[in-house]
Write an enzyme that holds these catalytic residues in place. Structure first.
Site, mmCIF file in Angstrom:
data_model
loop_
_atom_site.group_PDB
_atom_site.id
_atom_site.type_symbol
_atom_site.label_atom_id
_atom_site.label_comp_id
_atom_site.label_asym_id
_atom_site.label_seq_id
_atom_site.Cartn_x
_atom_site.Cartn_y
_atom_site.Cartn_z
ATOM 1 C CB SER A 8 6.363 -56.593 -5.435
ATOM 2 O OG SER A 8 7.498 -56.864 -6.233
ATOM 3 C CG HIS A 9 5.686 -57.596 -11.357
ATOM 4 N ND1 HIS A 9 5.431 -56.270 -11.115
ATOM 5 C CD2 HIS A 9 5.030 -57.914 -12.489
ATOM 6 C CE1 HIS A 9 4.658 -55.799 -12.072
ATOM 7 N NE2 HIS A 9 4.400 -56.773 -12.921
ATOM 8 C CB SER A 10 9.563 -60.205 -6.791
ATOM 9 O OG SER A 10 10.323 -60.917 -5.859
#
Length: 124
Positions: A8-10
């Site tokens: 994920s980007h997070s």
């Protein structure tokens, strides 16, 4: 057992989806969250994903589940046919389906197929 990496980007999103999938699918499944960048920002890191693959690889293959955009590109850089594969699935539902299948002893193809079934699960 097949390993699973959530990309994920997070970092927070990847960690929380991993925690949810573990609670539903079982703690014995090799599962790693590879979210965010090394400095804690939003984005994806090939180094973090590579480390996560190494962490969960038990010799039966690894399924990568990216969220969107550059996480897909990162996953594509690291795929290895027959060993490290990408699941094009909804992030949360696909992760849970993959973990449940892996926990049940499914093969790499079986875990990938179970994750892909998440496309057909209706909410209403």
């Amino acid at each position: 057992m097949v390993g699973i990496v959530l990309i994920s980007h997070s970092s927070g999103l990847a960690a929380e989806v991993a925690a949810l999938a573990r609670q539903i699918g079982g703690a014995q499944v090799p599962l790693a969250a590879a979210g965010g960048t090394e400095d804690g920002g939003l984005g994806t890191s090939p180094d973090r994903v590579t480390a996560a693959i190494e962490e969960v690889d038990r010799g039966d293959g690894v399924v990568l589940i990216p969220d969107l955009g550059s996480s897909v590109l990162t996953a594509r850089l690291l795929q290895t046919p027959g060993a490290v594969v990408i699941a094009d699935v909804p992030f949360v539902e696909g992760a849970i389906s993959a973990v449940v299948a892996a926990g049940g002893g499914a093969s790499l193809d079986g875990v990938l197929a179970a994750a892909e079934e998440a496309w057909h699960v209706r909410k209403l």
